[in-house]
Scaffold this active site. Structure first.
Site, PDB file in Angstrom:
ATOM      1  N   SER A  96      12.730 -29.560  -5.409  1.00 35.19           N
ATOM      2  CA  SER A  96      11.641 -28.684  -5.841  1.00 35.19           C
ATOM      3  C   SER A  96      10.927 -27.992  -4.674  1.00 35.19           C
ATOM      4  O   SER A  96      11.492 -27.137  -4.022  1.00 35.19           O
ATOM      5  CB  SER A  96      10.665 -29.486  -6.697  1.00 35.19           C
ATOM      6  N   ASP A 239       8.326 -21.924  -7.310  1.00 32.50           N
ATOM      7  CA  ASP A 239       8.677 -22.946  -6.323  1.00 32.50           C
ATOM      8  C   ASP A 239      10.201 -22.965  -6.181  1.00 32.50           C
ATOM      9  O   ASP A 239      10.900 -22.151  -6.805  1.00 32.50           O
ATOM     10  CB  ASP A 239       8.097 -24.319  -6.725  1.00 32.50           C
ATOM     11  N   ASP A 243      10.737 -24.169 -11.719  1.00 25.35           N
ATOM     12  CA  ASP A 243      10.140 -24.676 -12.958  1.00 25.35           C
ATOM     13  C   ASP A 243       8.647 -24.357 -12.984  1.00 25.35           C
ATOM     14  O   ASP A 243       7.987 -24.562 -13.995  1.00 25.35           O
ATOM     15  CB  ASP A 243      10.409 -26.183 -13.163  1.00 25.35           C
TER      16      ASP A 243
HETATM   17 MG    MG Z   1       9.732 -27.585  -9.099  1.00 22.68          MG
END
Ligand code: MG
Length: 453
Positions: A96, A239, A243
């Protein structure tokens, strides 16, 4: 003693220090043994993506399952694929927003939501006991590359917004893909929505050369400057695995995630003539204020996107999300979704006017955040003491201890990894927020003195 492999966002670590090819393959075996069926896999553009994806896939195939390789895609694309197809689950290879030396392995349940803790525990058990289904040569799985997952994902998003209204508004947008997974989907989405887009960091690069992949104000200086210079209606930043989405308004102001959460929550409740919005206890009161003003109801949960998603399913929520830019739209799917968030915000801005005006109308709160050291073995007693000391106030213990006032709150949460408490306070002014934290810190110190004796 049961060991823990999965953190709040899957298994994450620095490549070849915490997260090796061997670990990834054994975890793949544990996952394949548990899921017992075909598994979709996707990855973000990190330099270690091929290494970790191949190792996890090899482990899964050794257990007899087939692997459907979706390639480099955002996390919500894998979730949408899993939800829309009859398969056992999915895996996303991503860390992430973490620095480029990290990578991670995140499991997705058969319904497309992030895997709940009890299922992760079952996988951990397989992993630590090395109880793997090692199939004979004629029963091992195969790997099938599959294209088209992005198309059906984007079609679903486009079917849920008023495309004509967005096209008619003639918006100009600056999009910052952070050299992440959104490079393969968000530029296409904006094109399909008839938005004139200026794209920054639009090439996938595992070293994240443009800026670190967490969309903080400090990292988005180029985006903010470009929105101002070009007179754009909106800045959009994702990011690393897309998401989450953070917005810059038409005046070049960076919006903290609670603001965009409140703008969208208000609209979703209005559209549905009421309904429930789910958010963690750490979200700003401005979300609750706008939801109740539109005749909706708020339900609070512990911090964590999978918990919010599952609560949304349970209560039939119309919307949910976190204050970090992770917004969840139930008609699309029960997970945080960066592109859906961008599309919905474009629709709202098209119909309701400039984003800066919409933000200006939100109730204003100030926040204070700090930490206080506390030995792990004292945490429970200290929290009980805190609840007693504040018994005259409205206190909830959904996650840590939250002391609720008519115009804000103080939340104390024990860190899961470090010997400390995090204190968050919200009030109408900065001074009041600080005073609330000061008072709470004093009570926590008293308690620690008492129990340290
Ligand atoms: Mg993320």
């Amino acid at each position: 003693m049961s060991e823990r492999l999965f953190g709040t966002n899957g298994v994450r670590g620095v490549i070849n220090q915490d997260l090796s090819a061997q670990l990834a393959m054994d975890l793949g075996k544990a996952i394949g043994t548990y899921m017992k069926g075909n598994v979709a896999i996707g990855n973000d553009p990190r330099t270690s993506a091929d290494m970790i994806r191949s190792a996890v896939a090899a482990g899964i195939m050794s257990s007899g399952a087939n692997v459907i390789d979706l390639g480099m895609v955002p996390t919500p694309v894998v979730q949408h694929y899993v939800k829309s197809n009859d398969i056992a689950g999915g895996i996303m290879i991503t860390a992430s927003h973490n620095p480029p030396e990290f990578n991670g392995i995140k499991c997705i349940d058969a319904d497309g939501t992030e895997m709940p803790r009890n299922k992760e525990e079952a996988i951990e058990k397989n992993y630590y006991k090395k109880s793997f289904s090692n199939m004979p040569w004629d029963q091992v799985g195969s790997m099938y590359p599959r294209s088209g997952a992005i198309d059906s994902y984007l079609s679903s998003i486009i079917s849920l917004v008023d495309v004509q209204a967005i096209k008619n508004a003639g918006l100009k947008v600056v999009l910052d893909c952070a050299n992440g997974a959104s490079t393969v989907s968000s530029p296409r989405l904006l094109n399909d929505l008839g938005v004139r887009a200026i794209t920054l960091n639009g090439n996938p690069m595992g070293t994240f050369p443009g800026h670190p992949s967490e969309p903080t104000e400090d990292h988005l200086k180029d985006l903010i400057a470009t929105v101002k210079e070009t007179g754009a209606d909106l800045g959009i930043a994702h990011d690393g695995d897309a998401d989450r989405t953070i917005f810059i308004d038409n005046k070049g102001h960076y919006l903290y995630g609670d603001k965009s959460l409140a703008v969208v929550a208000s609209e979703m409740v209005k559209e549905n003539n009421g309904g429930t919005v789910v958010t963690p206890v750490s979200s700003s009161n401005c979300v609750e204020d706008v939801v109740t003003a539109e005749g909706g109801k708020i339900v609070y949960t512990k911090v964590g996107a999978p918990i919010v998603s599952r609560k949304m399913i349970e209560v039939g929520a119309v919307f949910g999300g976190e204050e970090n830019g992770g917004l969840i739209f139930p008609q699309h799917q029960y997970c945080r979704d960066g592109a859906m968030t961008a599309a919905k915000m474009l629709e709202i801005v098209s119909k309701k006017g400039p984003l800066s005006d919409l933000v200006e109308k939100l109730p204003k709160y100030s926040q204070d955040k700090r930490k206080i050291v506390c030995p792990n073995d004292l945490k429970d007693s200290v929290l009980s003491y805190l609840v007693k000391q504040y018994e005259r106030e409205e206190v909830n213990t959904i996650d840590g201890v939250k002391i609720c006032y008519s115009d804000g709150w103080t939340l104390v949460r024990p860190s899961g990894t470090e010997p400390l408490f995090r204190i968050y306070s919200e009030a109408k002014t900065e001074l009041e927020a600080k005073e609330r934290s000061n008072e709470c810190e004093k009570v926590l110190s008293e308690a620690m003195k008492k129990y340290l004796k």
